[in-house]
Design an enzyme around this catalytic site. Structure first.
Site, PDB file in Angstrom:
ATOM      1  N   GLY A 177       3.169 -13.560  -7.877  1.00 35.83           N
ATOM      2  CA  GLY A 177       2.765 -12.798  -9.054  1.00 35.83           C
ATOM      3  C   GLY A 177       3.985 -12.791  -9.929  1.00 35.83           C
ATOM      4  O   GLY A 177       4.151 -11.977 -10.791  1.00 35.83           O
ATOM      5  N   ALA A 178       4.845 -14.089  -9.961  1.00 37.33           N
ATOM      6  CA  ALA A 178       6.044 -14.106 -10.666  1.00 37.33           C
ATOM      7  C   ALA A 178       5.799 -14.087 -12.209  1.00 37.33           C
ATOM      8  O   ALA A 178       6.617 -13.908 -12.993  1.00 37.33           O
ATOM      9  CB  ALA A 178       6.479 -15.523 -10.177  1.00 37.33           C
ATOM     10  N   ALA A 179       4.353 -14.464 -12.722  1.00 33.44           N
ATOM     11  CA  ALA A 179       4.348 -14.364 -14.006  1.00 33.44           C
ATOM     12  C   ALA A 179       3.855 -13.120 -14.662  1.00 33.44           C
ATOM     13  O   ALA A 179       3.286 -12.904 -15.784  1.00 33.44           O
ATOM     14  CB  ALA A 179       3.208 -15.380 -14.646  1.00 33.44           C
TER      15      ALA A 179
ATOM     16  N   ILE B  94       5.898  -7.196 -13.582  1.00 33.80           N
ATOM     17  CA  ILE B  94       7.108  -7.025 -12.687  1.00 33.80           C
ATOM     18  C   ILE B  94       8.003  -8.131 -12.406  1.00 33.80           C
ATOM     19  O   ILE B  94       9.205  -8.113 -12.499  1.00 33.80           O
ATOM     20  CB  ILE B  94       6.413  -6.283 -11.233  1.00 33.80           C
TER      21      ILE B  94
ATOM     22  N   ARG C  41      -6.608  -2.757  -9.243  1.00 27.69           N
ATOM     23  CA  ARG C  41      -7.979  -2.064  -9.285  1.00 27.69           C
ATOM     24  C   ARG C  41      -8.674  -1.925 -10.470  1.00 27.69           C
ATOM     25  O   ARG C  41      -8.273  -1.387 -11.443  1.00 27.69           O
ATOM     26  CB  ARG C  41      -7.593  -0.457  -8.815  1.00 27.69           C
TER      27      ARG C  41
ATOM     28  N   VAL D 139       5.316  -5.596  -2.590  1.00 30.18           N
ATOM     29  CA  VAL D 139       5.248  -4.531  -3.557  1.00 30.18           C
ATOM     30  C   VAL D 139       3.693  -4.400  -4.061  1.00 30.18           C
ATOM     31  O   VAL D 139       3.525  -3.303  -4.349  1.00 30.18           O
ATOM     32  CB  VAL D 139       6.196  -5.105  -4.863  1.00 30.18           C
TER      33      VAL D 139
ATOM     34  N   ASN E 134       0.037  -3.696  -4.518  1.00 31.28           N
ATOM     35  CA  ASN E 134      -0.656  -2.420  -3.708  1.00 31.28           C
ATOM     36  C   ASN E 134      -1.938  -2.997  -3.237  1.00 31.28           C
ATOM     37  O   ASN E 134      -2.677  -3.801  -3.640  1.00 31.28           O
ATOM     38  CB  ASN E 134      -0.743  -1.334  -4.777  1.00 31.28           C
TER      39      ASN E 134
ATOM     40  N   ASP F 162       9.766   5.500  -5.526  1.00 35.95           N
ATOM     41  CA  ASP F 162       9.336   6.729  -5.525  1.00 35.95           C
ATOM     42  C   ASP F 162      10.709   7.745  -4.932  1.00 35.95           C
ATOM     43  O   ASP F 162      10.681   8.790  -5.596  1.00 35.95           O
ATOM     44  CB  ASP F 162       8.278   7.058  -4.112  1.00 35.95           C
TER      45      ASP F 162
ATOM     46  N   ARG G 140      12.581   7.872  -8.372  1.00 40.69           N
ATOM     47  CA  ARG G 140      11.630   8.911  -9.128  1.00 40.69           C
ATOM     48  C   ARG G 140      12.205  10.264  -8.640  1.00 40.69           C
ATOM     49  O   ARG G 140      12.412  11.186  -9.562  1.00 40.69           O
ATOM     50  CB  ARG G 140      10.316   8.901  -9.120  1.00 40.69           C
TER      51      ARG G 140
ATOM     52  N   HIS H 145       2.836   4.297   0.124  1.00 39.70           N
ATOM     53  CA  HIS H 145       3.334   4.277  -1.209  1.00 39.70           C
ATOM     54  C   HIS H 145       1.812   4.684  -1.994  1.00 39.70           C
ATOM     55  O   HIS H 145       1.108   3.735  -2.132  1.00 39.70           O
ATOM     56  CB  HIS H 145       3.817   3.078  -1.655  1.00 39.70           C
TER      57      HIS H 145
HETATM   58  P1  NAX Z   1       0.321  -7.765 -13.206  1.00 42.08           P
HETATM   59  O1  NAX Z   1      -1.004  -7.769 -13.099  1.00 42.08           O
HETATM   60  O2  NAX Z   1       1.121  -7.818 -14.381  1.00 42.08           O
HETATM   61  O3  NAX Z   1       0.901  -9.170 -12.458  1.00 42.08           O
HETATM   62  C1  NAX Z   1       0.455  -9.553 -11.257  1.00 42.08           C
HETATM   63  C2  NAX Z   1       0.434 -11.050 -11.263  1.00 42.08           C
HETATM   64  O4  NAX Z   1       0.236 -11.491  -9.937  1.00 42.08           O
HETATM   65  C3  NAX Z   1      -0.217 -11.778 -12.043  1.00 42.08           C
HETATM   66  O5  NAX Z   1       0.396 -12.660 -12.920  1.00 42.08           O
HETATM   67  C4  NAX Z   1      -1.400 -12.496 -11.359  1.00 42.08           C
HETATM   68  O6  NAX Z   1      -1.952 -13.851 -11.782  1.00 42.08           O
HETATM   69  C5  NAX Z   1      -0.646 -12.589 -10.112  1.00 42.08           C
HETATM   70  N1  NAX Z   1      -1.465 -12.661  -8.675  1.00 42.08           N
HETATM   71  C6  NAX Z   1      -2.600 -12.185  -8.274  1.00 42.08           C
HETATM   72  N2  NAX Z   1      -3.093 -12.728  -7.228  1.00 42.08           N
HETATM   73  C7  NAX Z   1      -1.866 -13.471  -6.800  1.00 42.08           C
HETATM   74  C8  NAX Z   1      -2.028 -14.131  -5.557  1.00 42.08           C
HETATM   75  N3  NAX Z   1      -2.877 -14.229  -4.514  1.00 42.08           N
HETATM   76  N4  NAX Z   1      -0.890 -14.905  -5.511  1.00 42.08           N
HETATM   77  C9  NAX Z   1      -0.023 -15.334  -6.479  1.00 42.08           C
HETATM   78  N5  NAX Z   1       0.049 -14.214  -7.447  1.00 42.08           N
HETATM   79  C10 NAX Z   1      -1.079 -13.708  -7.750  1.00 42.08           C
HETATM   80  O7  NAX Z   1       0.928  -6.672 -12.148  1.00 42.08           O
HETATM   81  P2  NAX Z   1       2.189  -5.949 -12.162  1.00 42.08           P
HETATM   82  O8  NAX Z   1       2.436  -4.962 -13.106  1.00 42.08           O
HETATM   83  O9  NAX Z   1       3.321  -6.980 -12.201  1.00 42.08           O
HETATM   84  O10 NAX Z   1       2.085  -5.369 -10.638  1.00 42.08           O
HETATM   85  C11 NAX Z   1       2.062  -6.085  -9.535  1.00 42.08           C
HETATM   86  C12 NAX Z   1       1.898  -5.171  -8.350  1.00 42.08           C
HETATM   87  O11 NAX Z   1       2.827  -4.264  -8.089  1.00 42.08           O
HETATM   88  C13 NAX Z   1       0.549  -4.430  -8.443  1.00 42.08           C
HETATM   89  O12 NAX Z   1      -0.182  -4.409  -7.157  1.00 42.08           O
HETATM   90  C14 NAX Z   1       1.015  -3.144  -8.834  1.00 42.08           C
HETATM   91  O13 NAX Z   1       0.049  -2.170  -8.168  1.00 42.08           O
HETATM   92  C15 NAX Z   1       2.218  -3.022  -7.881  1.00 42.08           C
HETATM   93  N6  NAX Z   1       3.186  -2.075  -8.064  1.00 42.08           N
HETATM   94  C16 NAX Z   1       3.680  -1.348  -6.764  1.00 42.08           C
HETATM   95  C17 NAX Z   1       4.750  -0.393  -6.917  1.00 42.08           C
HETATM   96  C18 NAX Z   1       5.417   0.147  -5.737  1.00 42.08           C
HETATM   97  O14 NAX Z   1       6.321   0.912  -5.859  1.00 42.08           O
HETATM   98  N7  NAX Z   1       5.186  -0.460  -4.581  1.00 42.08           N
HETATM   99  C19 NAX Z   1       5.004   0.359  -8.177  1.00 42.08           C
HETATM  100  C20 NAX Z   1       4.743  -0.741  -9.463  1.00 42.08           C
HETATM  101  C21 NAX Z   1       3.254  -1.559  -9.420  1.00 42.08           C
HETATM  102  O15 NAX Z   1       2.494  -0.293  -9.575  1.00 42.08           O
END
Ligand code: NAX
Length: 329
Positions: free
Chosen positions: A11-13, A16, A92, A129, A131, A159, A162, A187
């Protein structure tokens, strides 16, 4: 110069990813004398954006960035990696039930677990990370044959941070004055930020913050609902603070924990505190001088805390049940 550490980020692009990669490359995660190789993984639709992120990484001319490689192929992405940071997952969407999300993301994490087992370095540590991160980590761990369970983690550090920030504001101290704060369980909105054992400047927190109603009520719900509050205010979910928590988690897992303190991260439960063995649950963890981790034992759990811990562990058991088909026997 030390030998470079290889870090893979899925999810490098995403948002996060964008806040995280530059911190890793600048030395925040592994220190100012540790070179890194980045292997960045995206799905095909994300590859064009990833090219742009890689161009920006190049344009920083980071002294510690040894190499950057972008790919949508999992085995290529996890090749010889020492740290697999699994950030990408499907968000989601409206109308989607929690179990739908568990199923969709679960399939992603079976493939990623298998690819890590096949391609990564033997000492690879995986931090999930994306969810629902605890259950995604459970799936990845159970599909990564041959990789020890102790090498899988899910992130609850955001968390913890925070919670420390809320407690520090209430007590009128700096967040670094708050120690021994543990996030228990999942989480999710059931997580329990355990203030009962926390300390402020070494003193029991409950002797400094005496408003028990606030601690048991508003404090817990503010921490549990902080993610939603940020989405409401920013129109997008937490990204920079989440990336910062990834840096903190890896840093805490690679440096010895200060004496008497602990940090929060979800690990494969060894059965401690009555938490079912094998569940990925957050609990108080110490990193030892030799780089291994252990659960801090005999942290007091009062009746109030036990009720909260039971609720969040029950949710993890339900999640496990919902994805049991993705966990090989
Ligand atoms: P984004 O939607 O901005 O980025 C996710 C990226 O992952 C996209 O670029 C997408 O193309 C890529 N992706 C999707 N499926 C993939 C796969 N199978 N292989 C490789 N890349 C893939 O989300 P972002 O805000 O960066 O959040 C990423 C994740 O972190 C979400 O699931 C979010 O819920 C979770 N979080 C977890 C937190 C924690 O404390 N554990 C807090 C922050 C965040 O909510």
């Amino acid at each position: 110069m030390k030998e470079a550490i290889t870090v893979s980020v899925t999810g490098a692009a995403g948002q996060i990813g964008y806040a995280l990669l530059f911190r890793i490359a600048s030395g925040s995660m592994f220190g100012p004398d540790q070179p890194v190789n980045l292997r960045l993984i995206e799905i095909e639709p994300g590859m064009a954006a990833l090219e742009g992120v890689i161009m920006e990484l190049d344009d920083c001319a980071f002294p510690l960035l040894n190499s950057v490689h972008g790919t949508s192929d999992l085995e290529d992405g996890f090749k010889d990696t020492n740290w697999a940071l699994l950030v990408g997952s499907v968000p989601r969407k409206a109308g989607m039930e929690r179990n739908d999300l568990l199923g969709i993301n679960g399939k992603i994490f079976t493939g990623q677990g298998q690819a890590i087992a096949k391609a990564a370095a033997p000492n690879v540590r995986t931090l999930v990370v994306g969810n629902p991160c605890n259950t995604n980590a459970l799936i990845a761990m159970n599909n990564a044959a041959g990789v020890p369970n102790e090498q899988f983690f899910a992130m609850t550090r955001l968390d913890e941070n925070r919670a420390k920030s809320q407690l520090a504001a209430k007590a009128g101290v700096h967040s670094s004055d708050v120690t021994n704060l543990c996030i228990w369980g999942n989480h999710s909105a059931t997580q329990y930020p355990d203030f009962t054992n926390a300390k402020i400047k070494g003193q029991p927190l409950t002797s400094v913050i005496t408003d028990q109603n606030w601690l048991e009520g508003e404090f817990i719900s503010t921490v549990q609902q902080r993610g939603a509050a940020i989405i409401k205010a920013r129109g997008a979910s937490s990204a920079a603070s989440a990336a910062n928590a990834v840096v903190d988690t890896v840093s805490s897992l690679t440096t010895e924990t200060p004496a008497g303190d602990w940090h929060s991260v979800a690990v494969c439960s060894p059965g401690a505190y009555g938490i079912r063995e094998g569940l990925i649950a957050s609990m108080p963890i110490r990193t030892n001088a030799d780089g291994s981790w252990s659960v801090v034992e005999r942290v007091p759990v009062d009746e109030f805390s036990q009720g909260k811990i039971d609720a969040t562990i029950n949710e993890l058991l339900e999640e496990r049940e919902a994805v049991k088909d993705l966990i090989p026997a």
